[in-house]
Design a protein around this motif. Sequence first.
Motif, PDB file in Angstrom:
ATOM      1  N   ILE A 300      18.197   7.206  54.370  1.00 39.98           N
ATOM      2  CA  ILE A 300      16.887   7.861  54.322  1.00 39.98           C
ATOM      3  C   ILE A 300      16.020   7.209  53.257  1.00 39.98           C
ATOM      4  N   LYS A 301      14.782   6.933  53.618  1.00 32.64           N
ATOM      5  CA  LYS A 301      13.782   6.436  52.679  1.00 32.64           C
ATOM      6  C   LYS A 301      12.887   7.604  52.286  1.00 32.64           C
ATOM      7  N   ILE A 302      12.713   7.804  50.975  1.00 30.41           N
ATOM      8  CA  ILE A 302      11.940   8.940  50.473  1.00 30.41           C
ATOM      9  C   ILE A 302      10.853   8.443  49.536  1.00 30.41           C
ATOM     10  N   GLU A 303       9.609   8.862  49.806  1.00 32.92           N
ATOM     11  CA  GLU A 303       8.489   8.580  48.906  1.00 32.92           C
ATOM     12  C   GLU A 303       7.826   9.912  48.556  1.00 32.92           C
ATOM     13  N   THR A 304       7.877  10.277  47.265  1.00 31.41           N
ATOM     14  CA  THR A 304       7.276  11.542  46.843  1.00 31.41           C
ATOM     15  C   THR A 304       6.244  11.310  45.756  1.00 31.41           C
ATOM     16  N   ARG A 305       5.270  12.208  45.719  1.00 37.05           N
ATOM     17  CA  ARG A 305       4.201  12.150  44.730  1.00 37.05           C
ATOM     18  C   ARG A 305       3.744  13.570  44.428  1.00 37.05           C
ATOM     19  N   LYS A 306       3.133  13.748  43.277  1.00 38.15           N
ATOM     20  CA  LYS A 306       2.653  15.064  42.865  1.00 38.15           C
ATOM     21  C   LYS A 306       1.465  15.516  43.703  1.00 38.15           C
ATOM     22  N   GLU A 340      24.007   9.600  50.978  1.00 35.52           N
ATOM     23  CA  GLU A 340      24.517   8.234  51.124  1.00 35.52           C
ATOM     24  C   GLU A 340      23.393   7.303  51.573  1.00 35.52           C
ATOM     25  N   ASN A 341      23.250   6.191  50.859  1.00 37.46           N
ATOM     26  CA  ASN A 341      22.239   5.185  51.208  1.00 37.46           C
ATOM     27  C   ASN A 341      20.830   5.797  51.242  1.00 37.46           C
ATOM     28  N   ILE A 342      20.411   6.293  50.089  1.00 37.96           N
ATOM     29  CA  ILE A 342      19.093   6.914  49.954  1.00 37.96           C
ATOM     30  C   ILE A 342      18.255   6.053  49.014  1.00 37.96           C
ATOM     31  N   HIS A 343      17.048   5.711  49.454  1.00 32.84           N
ATOM     32  CA  HIS A 343      16.124   4.881  48.667  1.00 32.84           C
ATOM     33  C   HIS A 343      14.902   5.733  48.343  1.00 32.84           C
ATOM     34  N   CYS A 344      14.688   6.015  47.053  1.00 27.94           N
ATOM     35  CA  CYS A 344      13.620   6.923  46.632  1.00 27.94           C
ATOM     36  C   CYS A 344      12.577   6.188  45.794  1.00 27.94           C
ATOM     37  N   ASN A 345      11.315   6.374  46.092  1.00 28.26           N
ATOM     38  CA  ASN A 345      10.196   6.003  45.239  1.00 28.26           C
ATOM     39  C   ASN A 345       9.463   7.299  44.899  1.00 28.26           C
ATOM     40  N   SER A 346       9.411   7.639  43.607  1.00 33.02           N
ATOM     41  CA  SER A 346       8.938   8.986  43.302  1.00 33.02           C
ATOM     42  C   SER A 346       8.297   9.069  41.931  1.00 33.02           C
ATOM     43  N   ILE A 368      22.589   5.135  45.793  1.00 30.46           N
ATOM     44  CA  ILE A 368      21.267   5.752  45.655  1.00 30.46           C
ATOM     45  C   ILE A 368      20.407   4.860  44.759  1.00 30.46           C
ATOM     46  N   LEU A 369      19.227   4.508  45.242  1.00 35.94           N
ATOM     47  CA  LEU A 369      18.257   3.757  44.447  1.00 35.94           C
ATOM     48  C   LEU A 369      17.057   4.652  44.192  1.00 35.94           C
ATOM     49  N   LEU A 370      16.771   4.907  42.902  1.00 45.67           N
ATOM     50  CA  LEU A 370      15.643   5.751  42.512  1.00 45.67           C
ATOM     51  C   LEU A 370      14.684   4.934  41.664  1.00 45.67           C
ATOM     52  N   SER A 371      13.478   4.708  42.174  1.00 46.94           N
ATOM     53  CA  SER A 371      12.430   4.003  41.436  1.00 46.94           C
ATOM     54  C   SER A 371      11.340   5.003  41.097  1.00 46.94           C
TER      55      SER A 371
END
Length: 440
Positions: A300-306, A340-346, A368-371
């Motif tokens: 899963i690719k996750i992009e979150t913002r306020k 498992e295998n989660i890429h986050c930009n947040s 897990i990659l968290l940027s």
Amino acid sequence: MIYNILDFGAIGDGIQNDAPAIQKAVDACSRSGGGRVLIPEGKVFKAGSIVLKTNVELHLEQGSFLKASDSLEDYHWVDGINKISQNSESKVLSYVNCEYNGKPFQYFIYAKDEKNISITGPGKIDGTEELYYGEIDQYHIEGSYYPRIPMMLLENIKNLIIKDVTLARSGFWTVHMAGCYDVLIDGIKILNNLKMANADGIDPDHCKNVRIINCYLECADDCIVFKNTKAFEQYGDCENIFVYGCTMISTSSALKFGTESENNFHNILVENCTINRSNRGISLQLRDCGNIENVKFSNIKIETRKFSNQWWGSAEPIYITAIDRKDGVKAGHIKNIQFENIHCNSENGIFILGSEDNHIENITFDNILLSMKKISKWDIYGNDIRPCAHDGIVERKINGLFVKYAKNIKARNLKIHIDDSMKAFMGDEIESDQVENINI
């Protein structure tokens, strides 16, 4: 056999209520053993309440347009609802609290205790959201009353298919399925106003054996929300659900469990999804007595913002909380959850918070990659744990990973990158408190 609604008296001028003609076609189709009720292209069919029946496929042709009526008088009442309570103005803002037993006052597209129902085709259903406008500002539209009319309320349906249709501008929950069994939702689009409060996308409520695949969802509040509401608790647990290949944009949570949780959630798999421009990515949010167990999220690719504080969330890509809704209402337990295998930009980190007497258990993170990078104009103040018995805005330095009141937390190949734009808001990269057996 095909039952064209024009043959049953529908006009399609966008002015007359065509629901009686559509209902005649549905009734005739079901009575004769089943077939396709056709919403033809090139016209605007305004309609109040429609009740679907066994063995009926409601099919919207390319270029067809079914529009919810702009008059509340055209909507029928859900059985057992006291009409006096309807249309009362909201006393509490939705982002302060919106407790809901799951049963609305009225309905638009409805079915109960039926089987073999389909809603298909490349046409569009419009929910006429402006009918429900209350207070409006730059970032949020409060509903004029609560709960409002869902676009679809489908209760105790065996073998339900919703495929290819576009559902737009709902003023409340879009696809509310309560106690449904053997469900396929495939290739639909939900295009709701990202300012419209409580306009969820797909709400499987006490449902079993559900597949949600290849869908595109833009929603405020949440896109796909697993529920166990009080009004439908006779249908038991929400279980055996597969979500695959969906793209989601949300002003709150893209994927959410709760907060209504009177029964259990278990055996749920979410794979190969993309979450963009959302306030939260994945949210496990227990506030009532049910439990969450045996759930896996992968690829899963996750992009979150306020966003504005008028929406629950603070840009957490993964958010797991088990907190009592209020005094005397105990939250259930969360355990055996895999990421498992989660890429986050947040703009925030992974947040796990149990309670002193209710620890979250057996959470596994693998690859897990968290940027973390500042991209919005909103202040980053900490975390948001609404709804709860006290002030839900927790002002604190944030972390790449925060864990409190938990046990058996494991992370393998967890990578956290913190951009310079975030460093003023950061505490320790990883913070744990009252955690038993954490292995990172």
